[in-house]
Design a protein around this motif. Sequence first.
Motif, PDB file in Angstrom:
ATOM      1  N   TYR A   1      10.560  -1.809 -13.897  1.00 11.98           N
ATOM      2  CA  TYR A   1       9.848  -1.819 -12.427  1.00 11.98           C
ATOM      3  C   TYR A   1       8.718  -2.189 -12.789  1.00 11.98           C
ATOM      4  N   LEU A   2       7.641  -1.602 -13.672  1.00  6.97           N
ATOM      5  CA  LEU A   2       6.386  -2.249 -13.515  1.00  6.97           C
ATOM      6  C   LEU A   2       6.531  -3.827 -14.833  1.00  6.97           C
ATOM      7  N   ILE A   3       7.788  -4.011 -15.460  1.00  7.88           N
ATOM      8  CA  ILE A   3       7.589  -5.532 -15.903  1.00  7.88           C
ATOM      9  C   ILE A   3       8.196  -6.199 -14.842  1.00  7.88           C
ATOM     10  N   GLU A   4       9.090  -5.919 -13.926  1.00  4.42           N
ATOM     11  CA  GLU A   4       9.997  -7.341 -13.615  1.00  4.42           C
ATOM     12  C   GLU A   4       8.500  -7.399 -11.890  1.00  4.42           C
ATOM     13  N   ASN A   5       8.020  -6.101 -11.863  1.00  3.00           N
ATOM     14  CA  ASN A   5       6.734  -6.182 -10.524  1.00  3.00           C
ATOM     15  C   ASN A   5       5.553  -6.335 -10.906  1.00  3.00           C
TER      16      ASN A   5
ATOM     17  N   PHE B   1      -1.018  -1.936  -8.685  1.00  2.00           N
ATOM     18  CA  PHE B   1      -2.140  -2.398  -7.566  1.00  2.00           C
ATOM     19  C   PHE B   1      -1.099  -0.540  -6.894  1.00  2.00           C
ATOM     20  N   LEU B   2      -0.143  -0.183  -6.952  1.00  2.00           N
ATOM     21  CA  LEU B   2       0.400   0.965  -6.109  1.00  2.00           C
ATOM     22  C   LEU B   2      -0.440   2.588  -6.708  1.00  2.00           C
ATOM     23  N   SER B   3      -0.037   3.123  -5.226  1.00  2.00           N
ATOM     24  CA  SER B   3      -0.419   4.460  -5.560  1.00  2.00           C
ATOM     25  C   SER B   3       0.753   5.083  -6.578  1.00  2.00           C
ATOM     26  N   ILE B   4       0.264   6.176  -7.248  1.00  2.00           N
ATOM     27  CA  ILE B   4       0.989   6.882  -7.695  1.00  2.00           C
ATOM     28  C   ILE B   4       2.093   8.050  -6.872  1.00  2.00           C
ATOM     29  N   THR B   5       1.969   8.009  -5.625  1.00  2.00           N
ATOM     30  CA  THR B   5       2.955   8.027  -4.709  1.00  2.00           C
ATOM     31  C   THR B   5       4.000   6.984  -5.038  1.00  2.00           C
ATOM     32  N   ASP B   6       3.210   5.443  -4.565  1.00  2.00           N
ATOM     33  CA  ASP B   6       4.120   4.993  -3.628  1.00  2.00           C
ATOM     34  C   ASP B   6       5.258   4.172  -4.898  1.00  2.00           C
ATOM     35  N   LEU B   7       4.647   3.817  -6.387  1.00  2.00           N
ATOM     36  CA  LEU B   7       4.906   4.099  -7.151  1.00  2.00           C
ATOM     37  C   LEU B   7       6.182   4.827  -7.749  1.00  2.00           C
ATOM     38  N   ALA B   8       5.976   5.655  -7.483  1.00  2.00           N
ATOM     39  CA  ALA B   8       7.508   7.096  -7.388  1.00  2.00           C
ATOM     40  C   ALA B   8       8.394   6.732  -6.250  1.00  2.00           C
ATOM     41  N   ASP B   9       8.249   6.176  -5.511  1.00  2.00           N
ATOM     42  CA  ASP B   9       8.260   6.044  -4.440  1.00  2.00           C
ATOM     43  C   ASP B   9       9.743   5.135  -4.611  1.00  2.00           C
ATOM     44  N   ARG B  10       9.374   4.069  -4.697  1.00  2.00           N
ATOM     45  CA  ARG B  10       9.995   2.633  -5.013  1.00  2.00           C
ATOM     46  C   ARG B  10      10.422   2.922  -6.802  1.00  2.00           C
TER      47      ARG B  10
ATOM     48  N   ALA C   1      -4.887   5.861 -15.745  1.00  2.00           N
ATOM     49  CA  ALA C   1      -5.817   4.639 -16.950  1.00  2.00           C
ATOM     50  C   ALA C   1      -5.004   3.904 -17.507  1.00  2.00           C
ATOM     51  N   LEU C   2      -3.164   4.282 -17.034  1.00  2.00           N
ATOM     52  CA  LEU C   2      -2.727   3.319 -16.808  1.00  2.00           C
ATOM     53  C   LEU C   2      -2.325   1.898 -15.240  1.00  2.00           C
ATOM     54  N   ARG C   3      -3.015   2.544 -14.741  1.00  2.00           N
ATOM     55  CA  ARG C   3      -3.225   1.512 -13.404  1.00  2.00           C
ATOM     56  C   ARG C   3      -4.052   0.151 -13.780  1.00  2.00           C
ATOM     57  N   GLU C   4      -5.387   1.034 -14.679  1.00  2.00           N
ATOM     58  CA  GLU C   4      -6.347  -0.115 -14.558  1.00  2.00           C
ATOM     59  C   GLU C   4      -5.791  -0.711 -15.606  1.00  2.00           C
ATOM     60  N   ARG C   5      -5.028  -0.788 -17.076  1.00  2.00           N
ATOM     61  CA  ARG C   5      -4.900  -1.758 -17.350  1.00  2.00           C
ATOM     62  C   ARG C   5      -3.042  -2.384 -16.784  1.00  2.00           C
ATOM     63  N   LEU C   6      -3.194  -1.912 -16.487  1.00  2.00           N
ATOM     64  CA  LEU C   6      -2.146  -2.765 -15.518  1.00  2.00           C
ATOM     65  C   LEU C   6      -2.484  -3.655 -14.551  1.00  2.00           C
ATOM     66  N   GLN C   7      -3.733  -2.845 -13.934  1.00  2.00           N
ATOM     67  CA  GLN C   7      -4.116  -4.241 -13.039  1.00  2.00           C
ATOM     68  C   GLN C   7      -5.033  -5.678 -14.334  1.00  2.00           C
ATOM     69  N   SER C   8      -5.402  -5.156 -14.782  1.00  2.00           N
ATOM     70  CA  SER C   8      -5.794  -6.563 -15.950  1.00  2.00           C
ATOM     71  C   SER C   8      -4.959  -7.386 -16.236  1.00  2.00           C
ATOM     72  N   ILE C   9      -3.228  -6.829 -16.480  1.00  2.00           N
ATOM     73  CA  ILE C   9      -2.932  -7.619 -16.421  1.00  2.00           C
ATOM     74  C   ILE C   9      -2.337  -8.799 -15.483  1.00  2.00           C
ATOM     75  N   ALA C  10      -2.000  -7.977 -14.647  1.00  2.00           N
ATOM     76  CA  ALA C  10      -1.625  -8.350 -13.241  1.00  2.00           C
ATOM     77  C   ALA C  10      -3.013  -9.499 -12.533  1.00  2.00           C
ATOM     78  N   LEU C  11      -4.420  -9.441 -12.335  1.00  2.00           N
ATOM     79  CA  LEU C  11      -4.902 -10.673 -12.225  1.00  2.00           C
ATOM     80  C   LEU C  11      -5.005 -11.432 -13.202  1.00  2.00           C
ATOM     81  N   GLY C  12      -4.566 -11.371 -14.121  1.00  2.00           N
ATOM     82  CA  GLY C  12      -4.473 -12.114 -14.921  1.00  2.00           C
ATOM     83  C   GLY C  12      -3.781 -13.403 -15.069  1.00  2.00           C
ATOM     84  N   THR C  13      -2.436 -12.890 -14.293  1.00  2.00           N
ATOM     85  CA  THR C  13      -1.010 -12.707 -14.579  1.00  2.00           C
ATOM     86  C   THR C  13      -1.451 -14.034 -13.054  1.00  2.00           C
ATOM     87  N   LEU C  14      -3.190 -13.128 -12.022  1.00  2.00           N
ATOM     88  CA  LEU C  14      -2.665 -14.460 -10.476  1.00  2.00           C
ATOM     89  C   LEU C  14      -4.203 -15.611 -10.474  1.00  2.00           C
TER      90      LEU C  14
END
Length: 307
Positions: A50-54, A60-69, A91-104
């Motif tokens: 899910y993280l790879i595809e989205n 930028f999702l909270s842990i609750t929102d990610l779990a629901d998705r 800590a994981l979300r911080e890394r994911l956000q750096s990757i996502a911001l680079g993509t955007l």
Amino acid sequence: MPSPQQARAQASAITSGRAVPEAEASPTSRLRELFDGPRLSPGQRRIAQYLIENITEAAFLSITDLADRVGVSQPSVTRFAAAVGFSGYPALRERLQSIALGTLAGGPAAAEENRSNELQAAVDAEIQNLENLRRDLADPARVIRIGRELSRSAPLTVLGLRISVSLAEYFAYAARRIHPDVRLVTRGGSVAYDALLQSREAGGTWVLAFGMPRHAQETLNAVRVARGAGLKVALVTDLALGPLADEADVTFTTGTGSRLVFDSYAAPGLMAAALLQAMTDADPERTQARLEEYEQIAEQHQFFLKD
């Protein structure tokens, strides 16, 4: 005078030159580096996929929102973060956000996509798949290595079932020009099992398999039979994680176009061509001899129209 195919074989040999500065790893590759190392449970693989595809949204999702998705529990997300080497989900979300911001940051095409029609949007998505593949191929060492292994395998078996048949047929058709014994398997079940077992008995060492969505259970079964028989499997697929990738010895992950009713395969087709190129480079003398012989036969029997 060499044929156009011979000239291309001589001129387009893969080199390992330094990557140019723009050849930064694609978001998919960076995520795969995070997720490919540990052995993940099925539920954790769902989170990773899910993280790879989205990535641009999921980061930028909270842990609750990610779990629901994803359809898992919050503790499952926490355990996933720990499994891939982070102290917790923040800590994981911080890394994911750096990757996502680079993509955007590199994506002014997003606004343009909003103004395009469905067909143009499909083309834009395939262009992005090719851009990701280009970044992945900045270091061609793995393609060169596997091309060498495929070239040495005699026979070489090429497997593609259901929707993947077309990619397997393309690869096998071209590979037969440069390899003395290529065996194409496009039927599953016991027919595939017989072909794979016979290939191993004849001295084959590798299978090149294509696994495009929807991923067929019979493809997974055939890959397991190949591995059980002692064959190694190189897999071209769209998923970095999952049962097919788990069973393969090496996986080449490329995006597929999914904007239309039926998927398109620009990047997997190019990945197949890159492996073919690596095979020609692995044994240039055999390549040249076989292409010359084929050109003579083609000329003698007038296989092709005169352009």
